[in-house]
Write a protein that holds these residues in place. Structure first.
Motif, mmCIF file in Angstrom:
data_model
loop_
_atom_site.group_PDB
_atom_site.id
_atom_site.type_symbol
_atom_site.label_atom_id
_atom_site.label_comp_id
_atom_site.label_asym_id
_atom_site.label_seq_id
_atom_site.Cartn_x
_atom_site.Cartn_y
_atom_site.Cartn_z
ATOM 1 N N MET A 1 23.708 -4.022 16.598
ATOM 2 C CA MET A 1 22.385 -3.854 17.148
ATOM 3 C C MET A 1 22.155 -2.374 17.449
ATOM 4 O O MET A 1 23.096 -1.634 17.708
ATOM 5 C CB MET A 1 22.221 -4.655 18.430
ATOM 6 C CG MET A 1 21.996 -6.125 18.222
ATOM 7 S SD MET A 1 21.462 -6.988 19.722
ATOM 8 C CE MET A 1 22.769 -6.609 20.854
ATOM 9 N N TYR A 2 20.879 -2.009 17.429
ATOM 10 C CA TYR A 2 20.454 -0.639 17.731
ATOM 11 C C TYR A 2 19.324 -0.685 18.754
ATOM 12 O O TYR A 2 18.538 -1.630 18.776
ATOM 13 C CB TYR A 2 19.974 0.074 16.467
ATOM 14 C CG TYR A 2 21.111 0.484 15.574
ATOM 15 C CD1 TYR A 2 21.565 1.803 15.560
ATOM 16 C CD2 TYR A 2 21.744 -0.433 14.761
ATOM 17 C CE1 TYR A 2 22.616 2.178 14.753
ATOM 18 C CE2 TYR A 2 22.806 -0.064 13.946
ATOM 19 C CZ TYR A 2 23.237 1.243 13.955
ATOM 20 O OH TYR A 2 24.276 1.619 13.164
ATOM 21 N N ALA A 3 19.262 0.354 19.572
ATOM 22 C CA ALA A 3 18.210 0.435 20.579
ATOM 23 C C ALA A 3 17.560 1.806 20.531
ATOM 24 O O ALA A 3 18.199 2.803 20.198
ATOM 25 C CB ALA A 3 18.785 0.181 21.968
ATOM 26 N N ALA A 4 16.279 1.822 20.863
ATOM 27 C CA ALA A 4 15.526 3.065 21.026
ATOM 28 C C ALA A 4 14.928 3.045 22.424
ATOM 29 O O ALA A 4 14.283 2.067 22.813
ATOM 30 C CB ALA A 4 14.431 3.181 19.974
ATOM 31 N N VAL A 5 15.168 4.122 23.167
ATOM 32 C CA VAL A 5 14.667 4.240 24.530
ATOM 33 C C VAL A 5 13.734 5.437 24.589
ATOM 34 O O VAL A 5 14.074 6.518 24.111
ATOM 35 C CB VAL A 5 15.831 4.418 25.537
ATOM 36 C CG1 VAL A 5 15.307 4.587 26.953
ATOM 37 C CG2 VAL A 5 16.794 3.246 25.444
ATOM 38 N N ARG A 6 12.542 5.213 25.142
ATOM 39 C CA ARG A 6 11.556 6.283 25.271
ATOM 40 C C ARG A 6 11.178 6.406 26.753
ATOM 41 O O ARG A 6 10.842 5.414 27.394
ATOM 42 C CB ARG A 6 10.332 5.971 24.413
ATOM 43 C CG ARG A 6 10.647 6.011 22.931
ATOM 44 C CD ARG A 6 9.494 5.539 22.058
ATOM 45 N NE ARG A 6 9.208 4.119 22.200
ATOM 46 C CZ ARG A 6 9.877 3.141 21.575
ATOM 47 N NH1 ARG A 6 10.890 3.417 20.791
ATOM 48 N NH2 ARG A 6 9.526 1.885 21.727
ATOM 49 N N ARG A 7 11.243 7.634 27.266
ATOM 50 C CA ARG A 7 10.923 7.895 28.677
ATOM 51 C C ARG A 7 9.664 8.735 28.735
ATOM 52 O O ARG A 7 9.609 9.843 28.197
ATOM 53 C CB ARG A 7 12.082 8.646 29.343
ATOM 54 C CG ARG A 7 11.884 8.889 30.833
ATOM 55 C CD ARG A 7 13.113 9.621 31.392
ATOM 56 N NE ARG A 7 13.172 9.582 32.836
ATOM 57 C CZ ARG A 7 12.583 10.479 33.627
ATOM 58 N NH1 ARG A 7 11.897 11.475 33.115
ATOM 59 N NH2 ARG A 7 12.707 10.366 34.937
ATOM 60 N N TYR A 8 8.644 8.187 29.385
ATOM 61 C CA TYR A 8 7.353 8.856 29.511
ATOM 62 C C TYR A 8 7.167 9.340 30.940
ATOM 63 O O TYR A 8 7.359 8.567 31.885
ATOM 64 C CB TYR A 8 6.213 7.885 29.167
ATOM 65 C CG TYR A 8 6.258 7.366 27.757
ATOM 66 C CD1 TYR A 8 5.579 8.025 26.733
ATOM 67 C CD2 TYR A 8 6.969 6.216 27.444
ATOM 68 C CE1 TYR A 8 5.609 7.546 25.431
ATOM 69 C CE2 TYR A 8 7.008 5.729 26.146
ATOM 70 C CZ TYR A 8 6.325 6.398 25.154
ATOM 71 O OH TYR A 8 6.363 5.923 23.864
ATOM 72 N N GLU A 9 6.776 10.595 31.117
ATOM 73 C CA GLU A 9 6.507 11.159 32.437
ATOM 74 C C GLU A 9 5.028 11.503 32.548
ATOM 75 O O GLU A 9 4.359 11.729 31.547
ATOM 76 C CB GLU A 9 7.352 12.408 32.665
ATOM 77 C CG GLU A 9 8.842 12.127 32.683
ATOM 78 C CD GLU A 9 9.673 13.371 32.904
ATOM 79 O OE1 GLU A 9 9.120 14.489 32.964
ATOM 80 O OE2 GLU A 9 10.901 13.222 33.014
ATOM 81 N N GLY A 10 4.518 11.538 33.776
ATOM 82 C CA GLY A 10 3.124 11.889 34.002
ATOM 83 C C GLY A 10 2.157 10.764 33.697
ATOM 84 O O GLY A 10 0.985 11.015 33.418
ATOM 85 N N GLU A 89 23.348 3.081 18.391
ATOM 86 C CA GLU A 89 23.966 1.769 18.261
ATOM 87 C C GLU A 89 24.311 1.209 19.642
ATOM 88 O O GLU A 89 24.818 1.936 20.506
ATOM 89 C CB GLU A 89 25.237 1.872 17.419
ATOM 90 C CG GLU A 89 25.857 0.543 17.113
ATOM 91 C CD GLU A 89 27.027 0.634 16.151
ATOM 92 O OE1 GLU A 89 27.563 -0.419 15.798
ATOM 93 O OE2 GLU A 89 27.396 1.759 15.741
ATOM 94 N N VAL A 90 24.039 -0.052 19.839
ATOM 95 C CA VAL A 90 24.391 -0.742 21.081
ATOM 96 C C VAL A 90 25.898 -0.995 21.048
ATOM 97 O O VAL A 90 26.397 -1.642 20.129
ATOM 98 C CB VAL A 90 23.602 -2.062 21.234
ATOM 99 C CG1 VAL A 90 24.072 -2.828 22.456
ATOM 100 C CG2 VAL A 90 22.113 -1.787 21.282
ATOM 101 N N MET A 91 26.590 -0.471 22.034
ATOM 102 C CA MET A 91 28.050 -0.598 22.066
ATOM 103 C C MET A 91 28.526 -1.750 22.941
ATOM 104 O O MET A 91 29.672 -2.192 22.810
ATOM 105 C CB MET A 91 28.662 0.722 22.557
ATOM 106 C CG MET A 91 28.298 1.914 21.689
ATOM 107 S SD MET A 91 28.703 1.740 19.941
ATOM 108 C CE MET A 91 30.476 1.761 20.008
ATOM 109 N N ALA A 92 27.682 -2.241 23.837
ATOM 110 C CA ALA A 92 28.025 -3.391 24.674
ATOM 111 C C ALA A 92 26.728 -4.050 25.101
ATOM 112 O O ALA A 92 25.712 -3.392 25.258
ATOM 113 C CB ALA A 92 28.823 -2.948 25.895
ATOM 114 N N SER A 93 26.760 -5.360 25.260
ATOM 115 C CA SER A 93 25.566 -6.075 25.699
ATOM 116 C C SER A 93 25.978 -7.390 26.365
ATOM 117 O O SER A 93 27.106 -7.834 26.227
ATOM 118 C CB SER A 93 24.628 -6.348 24.521
ATOM 119 O OG SER A 93 25.235 -7.249 23.610
ATOM 120 N N ALA A 94 25.013 -7.975 27.067
ATOM 121 C CA ALA A 94 25.216 -9.275 27.683
ATOM 122 C C ALA A 94 23.976 -10.114 27.416
ATOM 123 O O ALA A 94 22.865 -9.594 27.432
ATOM 124 C CB ALA A 94 25.443 -9.136 29.182
#
Length: 95
Positions: A1-10, A89-94
């Motif tokens: 699995m793969y993840a994309a994280v986006r952080r928005y400020e303001g 890449e997701v290295m661990a998950s639950a």
């Protein structure tokens, strides 16, 4: 699995941003092949974070591209700053 994280400020109106994301962007994410999950989080103080999870890197990459287009076309006034983007890449998950 793969993840994309986006952080928005303001973020000027987190409630409205959440509504627009829920009604418009979430359905787009569900159409991306390999979709697993999507989360939109209000982290407080004008910060919002999205996490997209996919079976493969192609899906995660597509989510980043679709997010950029969606923000430009639908959320530019609410999310005025470009996001910080992390993906991998997701290295661990639950479950």
């Amino acid at each position: 699995m793969y993840a994309a994280v986006r952080r928005y400020e303001g973020v000027s109106d987190p409630s409205e941003a959440g509504r627009v994301v829920d009604e418009g962007f979430v359905p787009l994410m569900r159409q991306v092949p390999g979709f697993v999950a999507y989360y939109w989080v209000d982290a407080g103080n004008g910060v919002m974070v999205s996490t997209s999870v996919f079976q493969d890197q192609a899906g995660a990459d597509e989510s980043v591209s679709r997010a950029a287009d969606f923000v430009r076309d639908n959320l530019a006034t609410l999310l005025p700053n470009p996001p910080q983007i992390m993906a991998g890449e997701v290295m661990a998950s639950a479950p």
